[in-house]
Structures are given as structure tokens and as C-alpha cells.
Design an enzyme around this catalytic site. Sequence first.
Site, mmCIF file in Angstrom:
data_model
loop_
_atom_site.group_PDB
_atom_site.id
_atom_site.type_symbol
_atom_site.label_atom_id
_atom_site.label_comp_id
_atom_site.label_asym_id
_atom_site.label_seq_id
_atom_site.Cartn_x
_atom_site.Cartn_y
_atom_site.Cartn_z
ATOM 1 N N GLY A 65 41.627 45.054 53.576
ATOM 2 C CA GLY A 65 40.823 45.983 54.368
ATOM 3 C C GLY A 65 41.577 47.114 55.040
ATOM 4 N N ASP A 85 34.822 43.741 47.178
ATOM 5 C CA ASP A 85 35.994 43.039 46.619
ATOM 6 C C ASP A 85 35.568 41.665 46.127
ATOM 7 O OD1 ASP A 85 39.301 43.617 47.138
ATOM 8 O OD2 ASP A 85 38.708 41.633 46.403
ATOM 9 N N ASP A 101 32.033 41.345 42.237
ATOM 10 C CA ASP A 101 32.802 42.021 41.193
ATOM 11 C C ASP A 101 32.122 43.373 40.972
ATOM 12 O OD1 ASP A 101 33.784 42.974 38.787
ATOM 13 O OD2 ASP A 101 33.827 41.008 37.840
ATOM 14 N N ASP A 123 41.460 51.057 44.806
ATOM 15 C CA ASP A 123 42.844 50.557 44.857
ATOM 16 C C ASP A 123 42.896 49.242 44.079
ATOM 17 O OD1 ASP A 123 45.507 50.665 45.656
ATOM 18 O OD2 ASP A 123 45.160 49.559 47.515
ATOM 19 N N LYS A 163 43.929 53.949 41.667
ATOM 20 C CA LYS A 163 45.281 53.507 41.298
ATOM 21 C C LYS A 163 45.340 53.222 39.803
ATOM 22 C CE LYS A 163 46.740 49.395 42.851
ATOM 23 N NZ LYS A 163 47.230 48.728 44.043
HETATM 24 C C1 LIG Z 1 45.802 46.058 46.098
HETATM 25 S S1 LIG Z 1 44.386 45.185 46.625
HETATM 26 C C2 LIG Z 1 43.540 46.372 47.593
HETATM 27 C C3 LIG Z 1 44.174 46.615 48.963
HETATM 28 C C4 LIG Z 1 43.274 47.448 49.840
HETATM 29 N N1 LIG Z 1 43.209 48.835 49.393
HETATM 30 C C5 LIG Z 1 43.748 47.450 51.263
HETATM 31 O O1 LIG Z 1 44.228 48.489 51.719
HETATM 32 O O2 LIG Z 1 43.635 46.432 51.948
HETATM 33 C C6 LIG Z 1 43.420 45.146 45.148
HETATM 34 C C7 LIG Z 1 42.108 44.392 45.291
HETATM 35 O O3 LIG Z 1 41.316 44.610 44.112
HETATM 36 C C8 LIG Z 1 40.430 43.495 44.022
HETATM 37 N N2 LIG Z 1 39.755 43.465 42.705
HETATM 38 C C9 LIG Z 1 40.323 43.279 41.484
HETATM 39 N N3 LIG Z 1 39.376 43.326 40.521
HETATM 40 C C10 LIG Z 1 38.183 43.552 41.155
HETATM 41 C C11 LIG Z 1 36.826 43.697 40.702
HETATM 42 N N4 LIG Z 1 36.523 43.630 39.393
HETATM 43 N N5 LIG Z 1 35.849 43.916 41.620
HETATM 44 C C12 LIG Z 1 36.161 43.975 42.940
HETATM 45 N N6 LIG Z 1 37.425 43.842 43.433
HETATM 46 C C13 LIG Z 1 38.423 43.632 42.553
HETATM 47 C C14 LIG Z 1 41.359 42.306 44.289
HETATM 48 O O4 LIG Z 1 40.626 41.172 44.666
HETATM 49 C C15 LIG Z 1 42.257 42.867 45.417
HETATM 50 O O5 LIG Z 1 41.819 42.448 46.673
#
Ligand SMILES: C[S@@+](CC[C@H](N)C(=O)[O-])C[C@H]1O[C@@H](n2cnc3c(N)ncnc32)[C@H](O)[C@@H]1O
Length: 207
Positions: A65, A85, A101, A123, A163
Site C-alpha cells: 500500500g 491486489d 485478481d 506496479d 512496471k
Molecule cells: C511490487 S508489489 C506492489 C507494491 C506496491 N506498489 C506498494 O507500493 O506497496 C506487486 C503486487 O502485485 C500483485 N499482483 C500480482 N499479480 C496480480 C494480479 N493479477 N492482480 C492483482 N494484483 C496482482 C502482488 O500480489 C503484489 O502485491
Amino acid sequence: MKIKNKSFKDKSKKWLKRHVDDEFVQKSISDNYRSRAAYKLIEIIEKYKILDGVKSIIDLGSAPGSWCQVLKNHGKSLNSIIAVDLLEMAEIKGVTFYQSDFLSSEFEIISKTVDAFDLVLSDISPNLSGNKVSDFLLSKDLVENALSFSLQNLNTNGHFVAKYFRTGDISDVLTICKRNFYKVSSFKPKSSRKNSSEIYLVCLRKK
Ligand SMILES: C[S@@+](CC[C@H](N)C(=O)[O-])C[C@H]1O[C@@H](n2cnc3c(N)ncnc32)[C@H](O)[C@@H]1O
């Protein structure tokens, strides 16, 4: 077997030391951000002014978050922040969070109930396996899906930030971006670890 365990322990000790010594980890603790990722978004906001005049934002892959915290601190004109997320995310006042998702039909239904956005952020990272080729393909697939979500759900002149990993060719994605946005750049924030292949695609002003 013992040798393998020892090298795993050594690697995790190194990771822990690097994490604790990292200036952005320390800064995130003193600034009360949930992760060091906050500073990547702050750099993008400062360089590209992506929050100017923006009212509604969706943050794809938002947990834990810190990007939502940054949006709350930096967005002067914001009316709405939606976050999604796969993982749980502790509440942030003023942020509507969906544990889902973003590729699921459940989320497609949710996204149809909300208005279009001025900014789509992603991200999102896949679960990395360490295999460069499959990790790249997984991440490219996510970027393509985030781009297609943004083309369907962004207002005219809205922005898209996502990203991706520099370990393969995404020129076909860039071509679609250039066709649909007035300005397209790739940006590696200083706060993004040098040894990480991550980089951000910044697409400004949807046509
Ligand atoms: C690098 S983290 C994000 C960090 C966030 N920007 C922060 O500042 O706290 C990447 C996130 O992408 C989520 N993620 C991956 N595939 C996803 C999907 N298909 N739908 C939703 N979230 C997804 C993962 O669960 C993870 O929490």
C-alpha cells in the site's frame, strides 16, 4: 544437502543485511511508508507531474500500500483512489480496496461499476521464479493486460504508468503505447535497485 542449506542461509543473510542497510528502507521507516517502493512513485510524480489535475486513480497490484499512501500525501485534487491486489491490504483511509485478481471476471464486473480514471498505475509483479525468460514473459503479459485495461478505462488525456522488466523485447507494447498516447517514456527511478531489471513505462495523455 548441508552445502545447499548453507548457501541458502548465506544468501538470505546477505539479503537481510542489504535490506537493513538500504537508505530507502530506512527512509520508508522514518517517513511511515509501508515499503521502499513509495520512493519510485514519488520520483515518477516529480519528473512527469502525473498527478496534476488528476481526480481519479486506480492502483493495480497495490499491496502492501505504499503507492496509495503516496497518492494520499501528494494528490491535491483527488476524489477517488481505487486499489486492487491478490493479497490483503491493510486499510488506508480514502482508498477503496478490492482483494481480487485484476484479470478476473469478478474484477471486470467491479470495474464496470466505477467511472473512468485519469491515471492507471501498475506496479504489478508476477511471482518471480528466477528463470529470466519465463519471468519476462509473465511480466510482459501483465503489462499488456494493464495497458489494455488502461485503454478501456482511461479518460482522454489520462496517463498510464506500469512496471516492466528489461530482460526482453517489448517493442510491440511500445508501438501500441505510442499509437494511443502523446508521450511515451521509460524511466528507471534512482530508488529502484540497480541490480533489478525493473523499469517503468510512463505513457502520458491518452489520445
Ligand atoms: C511490487 S508489489 C506492489 C507494491 C506496491 N506498489 C506498494 O507500493 O506497496 C506487486 C503486487 O502485485 C500483485 N499482483 C500480482 N499479480 C496480480 C494480479 N493479477 N492482480 C492483482 N494484483 C496482482 C502482488 O500480489 C503484489 O502485491
